[in-house]
Scaffold this motif. Structure first.
Motif: not given
Lengths: 148, 967
Positions: B695, B698-699, B702-704, B964-965, B967
């Protein structure tokens, strides 16, 4: 049941799209089953209350599937818009209706984008792109140390 | 409330970071080997016949007991390093071992069976000369310690001093040895070099001087090296100049001159330039020594002589013979002599000491390791067999510090590689693929493809497939074969031939360079020594640098390592090039280095054989390239302008940077002088070349993004003040760009002193120092950031860096002293980093770097919580779960080596000191591996169950529909 809602759904992120896909496949499966039965059994064996008409909710699913694809290939959006205009060709107030249609669409998208933004789903922060930064290339080679 | 939140945050973070091994994981991927060092004294416990104890005292200040059947340690006591813990003498009587420690500072008695301390006495000051057990009437009761100016007698059972006396004329006479016979007297022998010998007799009971005499001996310079006491109190000395032996009865009052016996009379001659050595033996301290003794006349010539009635008789002449030693069992004393048999083997034979007659069938063949050194010490353990004959085992110590324990007729019972007690530097190299994998690789080698046509390639492919099939079948057969045997009898022997890289590259070859000049190749999984190579003629204070030039990745070319050995005295260096997997010396021609080498530089430039180019810088700042083919020189010319190197001369306090010219000379481009009157440079570290940073920033909360200042050319220079007064001492740190010489940052820690340990990695430097004001150890961390924007995200050039980085710093209290510091390293650098701290207790602490973060806030805010920052707390915790080596402590840990493995989560760690410990650490836990206790059976049974359930229900549904068919 047209583009704006679907567009918003599609843009909300991968998870939503996936959910859509899943429900879509399920519905497809259902419809196929139904179709199969129809062709095999003929008209005779319908249970009580069964109608031959397609279930309305299927069409929604169909449209949604289209929308998902549209989102993937944006060119399709244009086609869709053109189709919408084609429907309006017979009207006398074609341009006004077109404008309303456009404004409605734009408003819808704006609302969707605003919603995404407020939920923090849009990659608008620099940290969202951090993982894509490649380590810079070194121009100089350096080494050495204490005199041995 | 806020305090509660802080505490909660801390405890949550601790929970997250806790990562101890589980009980069932002990020994699964880690191992430890314990060593003792070079043996100085070794005594076999002859107290009882069945005893297996071998007591050793070594130059590493270790006193230990070895199991003579297996070579394992019964117990080991590691004393302080340096002269304070130096073991001066080791005496043994019965169950007690008496040790003099620290140049006569302490006298200790140890119980030998469990290694418990019986008593300890502090001796009077004075430098230690000799110690001896003193017996009275067949019983050993006392131990006498001779110092430079005093003698003291101590009780053997309690350690209490019976008496202590000052020695007469101790300022002119050098008292050197001590002798006690059977007659209630202790003799102290001193010498005035090249003048006379002084003999002082003390009464055992009260230390009264009974007699004092001096005897002329103008030729003698040292008593210790040229004299021995034989028979009942006869001092025997040898002089190589006059080629004679001298005898003197210690007790007689009338004889005031040494009697001279010419060696010529015995038809003997001392080899020129060799100092003859006398070896006598005193099996029981309460009785006088035997009248037989060894005289060594040259490195390979020993003679067994007997002193009888004032005359010396020759019992046996051993020529050639390397080593000779006495051993006693019961009443019988034997002599073992090692003689060369052929180039690769020696034979050891037993002779009876009193006659010199050879014992029949007592030969032990000792095979010398062709990659090892010559034997230089022989320790003999004699015992009486059931038929009353004497049997024996020997322990041979060689120049390369290998201890080999042999029994008849030459079976090696055990072996210890004590050179590993002093590892200087190490590297880890990937193992090669197996032979079959290599075969496949080779098939697609470039050269092969060009030479061969289509058909041969097809055939080759088929043949290699066939080989693979064969290998697989052989593997199956082996599995089947082993499965039939009981588990205990299946040996998991590791040999070089079967070694291959595992799936995740967790098993590697550890290359260890030891101070004695012996190289080892060790399998990192099991700790087995796969190869060893002793380099002869290595000076004891040589400097080593190990460089991996070619890894195993370039298959047809063997991997290649280069060891640079620099002799500190002459300054000249030499290169030893070898294959790290097999330990074989490479046939490549090595450049001779006529001038002293100052530094090396490994370039990322490779030659046509994929070997990285090594540059050697000599004292005229000229550069030698190795390998130096045309191709390499061409590449060097092309890239010369971007090759820089720096040299740090600590004695002048000078850092200088150079640039390479096209003709392989250099030009000085910068110089930084740190005045030596104020501070001296202690250490310099750049970043590790194989470090990856995933990386770039660093984040923030405030996400900057806060971008890291990742300067690959940054150097961390640590200085210490010359003034050591606690008020004025300081520790300085300079961050200097190695290309431009620009000082990026400097920091001073006042009222601090070394030793400083530090790690420089990514965008941070962590260093530890002693705070002399508060008397505690402190960690300090420096982190460098570029800021919210990257200056240039595509290339990094030190020459184009207009903005200085932002520097953040924080310090913490660490509640323990530390020995060494290292950071974990992983393949891609995604895994979070931990610091590995070697503590003097022998534990290795894995400290999350998260705790050493200068952005730890004092007040918790929403943003810092978002960032997962731990609130600042000055105390750094030490938690036992963080000890990666649980109870497998590493004595005197001196270095920690970390290497990435093929798994991103896993870092291989080797800690070395007196012991060697290897393990794996998972700083972010094993996120890419299924857990050990992963329930394969449950998962697969659930899957299969679901699968069958769908099948069945599908069938049922079909039936139902059909019904069923209808019947």
């Amino acid at each position: 049941m047209t583009s704006p809602g679907g567009g918003a759904l599609a843009a909300r992120g991968g998870a939503t799209v996936k959910r859509m896909k899943w429900s879509l496949e399920l519905s497809l499966g259902n419809s196929r089953n139904r179709g199969d039965r129809q062709s095999k059994d003929g008209d005779v064996m319908y249970p009580v209350g069964y109608s031959d008409k397609p279930v309305p909710d299927t069409s929604v699913q169909e449209a949604d599937r289209n929308l998902v694809e549209k989102h993937k290939r944006q060119a399709l959006v244009c086609v869709c818009v053109c189709e919408a205009f084609k429907l309006l060709e017979s009207s006398s107030q074609q341009w006004l209706q077109g404008l309303v249609y456009l404004i409605g669409n734009l408003l819808g998208s704006a609302l969707a984008i605003y919603k995404c933004q407020s939920m923090g789903l849009l990659p608008t922060h620099s940290s969202d792109w951090l993982a894509f930064i490649e380590p810079p290339q070194r121009l100089e080679i350096m080494g050495g140390g204490m005199v041995m | 409330m806020a305090w509660l939140v802080v505490r909660l945050a801390i405890s949550v973070s601790l929970l997250y970071a806790a990562s101890a091994v589980f009980e069932d994981q002990v020994g699964k991927f880690d191992w430890r080997q314990q060593f003792i060092g070079k043996v100085r004294f070794a005594l076999f416990d002859t107290h009882s016949q069945a005893s297996k104890k071998l007591l050793v005292a070594t130059d590493k200040n270790v006193f230990a007991s070895l199991n003579s059947r297996t070579g394992d340690l019964f117990w080991r006591h590691v004393d302080k390093t340096g002269p304070e813990g130096h073991i001066d003498a080791l005496l043994m009587y019965g169950q007690d071992a008496v040790v003099v420690v620290g140049n006569g500072r302490l006298l200790r008695s140890w119980e030998t069976t469990v290694g418990g301390l019986k008593w300890e006495t502090v001796l009077d000051t004075g430098s230690f000369q000799a110690a001896a057990l003193v017996g009275v009437q067949d019983l050993v009761k006392y131990v006498a310690v001779l110092k430079k100016s005093a003698i003291s007698l101590h009780d053997l059972s309690s350690g209490s001093q019976i008496w202590g006396e000052n020695l007469p004329d101790s300022d002119s006479v050098q008292y050197q040895t001590i002798y006690s016979g059977e007659n209630g007297l202790v003799f102290v022998l001193g010498i005035v070099p090249n003048s006379h010998i002084v003999i002082v007799e003390y009464k055992i009971e009260d230390g009264e001087i009974m007699n004092k005499k001096s005897v002329e001996a103008a030729w003698m310079s040292s008593l210790e090296s040229s004299c021995a006491v034989v028979s009942s109190g006869i001092l025997l000395c040898v002089d190589q100049i006059t080629q004679s032996l001298y005898t003197l009865p210690l007790q007689s009052a009338e004889q005031t001159e040494m009697r001279q016996i010419h060696l010529q009379m015995l038809d003997l001659e001392v080899a020129s330039g060799f100092r003859p050595v006398l070896t006598s033996t005193q099996p029981n301290p309460a009785q006088p020594p035997l009248s037989e003794f060894f005289l060594q006349l040259s490195p390979d010539h020993h003679i067994l002589l007997q002193f009888k009635d004032g005359l010396i008789a020759l019992l046996r002449d051993f020529s050639p013979s390397y080593l000779a030693a006495f051993a006693t069992s019961g009443e019988r004393t034997v002599a073992a002599v090692m003689s060369p048999k052929n180039d690769t083997a020696c034979s050891i034979n037993l002779f009876s000491a009193d006659t010199g007659r050879k014992h029949l069938d007592t030969t032990i063949i000792y095979h010398m390791d062709p990659n090892g050194g010559k034997p230089n010490r022989l320790y003999v353990h004699a015992f009486l067999k059931k038929d009353d004959s004497v049997g024996y085992r020997v322990m041979v110590q060689t120049e390369d510090l290998t201890l080999t324990f042999l029994q008849q007729p030459g079976r090696v019972v055990w072996m210890r590689e004590e050179a590993l007690a002093d590892v200087v530097t190490m590297e880890m190299v990937d193992l090669p693929f197996t032979g079959t994998q290599a075969e496949l690789e080779g098939e697609f080698g470039k050269k092969a493809a060009i030479q061969d046509g289509l058909l041969p390639m097809v055939l080759k492919r088929l043949s290699s497939q066939f080989i693979l099939l064969q290998a697989w079948l052989a593997h199956l057969w082996k599995l089947f074969y082993d499965a039939r045997k009981p588990r205990s009898s299946v040996k998991h022997e590791v040999t070089i031939d079967i070694l291959s890289r595992d799936e995740f590259n967790l098993q590697k070859m550890m290359l260890m360079v030891t101070a004695s000049g012996k190289l080892f190749g060790i399998d990192s999984k099991s700790g087995t020594i796969l190869w060893k190579q002793y380099l002869e003629n290595i000076q004891p204070n040589s400097v080593f640098k190990l460089i991996v030039q070619r890894t195993t990745a370039h298959f047809p070319h063997p991997p290649q390592c280069t060891l640079l050995i620099k002799n500190k005295d002459t300054g000249l260096g030499s290169l030893y090039v070898f294959n790290p997997i097999f330990g074989k010396k490479s046939q490549i021609s090595v450049p001779t280095l006529p001038r002293p080498v100052l530094q090396t530089l490994l370039l990322p430039v490779i030659d046509q054989d994929y070997a990285k180019v090594l540059l050697l810088i000599d004292d005229q700042y000229k550069v030698t390239a190795f390998p130096s083919t045309k191709n390499v020189l061409q590449q060097l010319q092309d890239t010369a302008s971007s090759i820089f190197f720096y040299l740090v001369d600590s004695s002048q306090g000078k850092l200088s940077g150079f640039r390479l010219r096209k003709d392989l000379s250099t030009e000085l481009i910068w110089e930084v002088v740190i005045p030596t009157e104020v501070q001296k440079i202690v250490a310099v570290k750049g970043k590790r070349a194989n470090e990856h940073v995933h990386s770039q920033g660093r984040v923030m909360g405030d996400r900057s993004v806060l971008y890291k200042y990742l300067n690959p050319n940054l150097l961390a220079v640590i200085t210490e003040s010359t003034d050591t007064h606690q008020e004025r001492s300081f520790v300085g740190i300079f961050l200097i760009d190695g290309v431009t010489g620009r000082i990026v940052h400097e920091a001073v820690q006042r009222k601090a002193r070394g030793p400083v340990h530090f790690v420089h990695s990514e965008n941070w430097v962590v260093y530890v120092y002693w705070n002399s004001k508060f008397r505690r150890n402190e960690f300090s961390v420096l982190e460098l950031f570029e800021g919210a924007e990257l200056y240039n995200s595509t290339v990094f050039s030190s020459l184009d860096r207009p903005h200085a980085p932002q520097v953040l710093q924080q310090s913490y209290i660490f509640p323990a002293p530390i020995n060494t510091l290292e950071a974990t390293l992983t393949e891609k650098g995604i895994t979070s980093r931990h610091l590995l701290v070697g503590l003097p207790s022998g534990n290795i602490l894995s400290l999350p770097k998260m705790f050493l973060d200068p952005r730890r806030p004092e007040l918790v805010s929403e943003q810092s919580r978002e960032e997962n920052l731990i609130p600042y707390a000055p105390e750094m915790p030490i938690r036992e779960e963080w000890f990666i080596n649980y109870n497998q402590t590493v004595s005197r840990v001196r270095g920690i080596y970390t290497a990435p493995s093929g798994l991103e989560s896993t870092c291989l760690v080797v800690a070395y000191g007196l012991d060697i410990y290897q393990t794996r650490v998972f700083p972010s836990k094993q996120f890419d591996v299924l857990k050990d206790d992963y329930d394969y059976i449950l998962i697969s049974s659930v899957l299969f169950g679901l699968f069958f359930a769908t099948m069945i229900s599908k069938r049922l549904a079909e039936v139902k529909l059909l019904n069923r068919a209808w019947r």
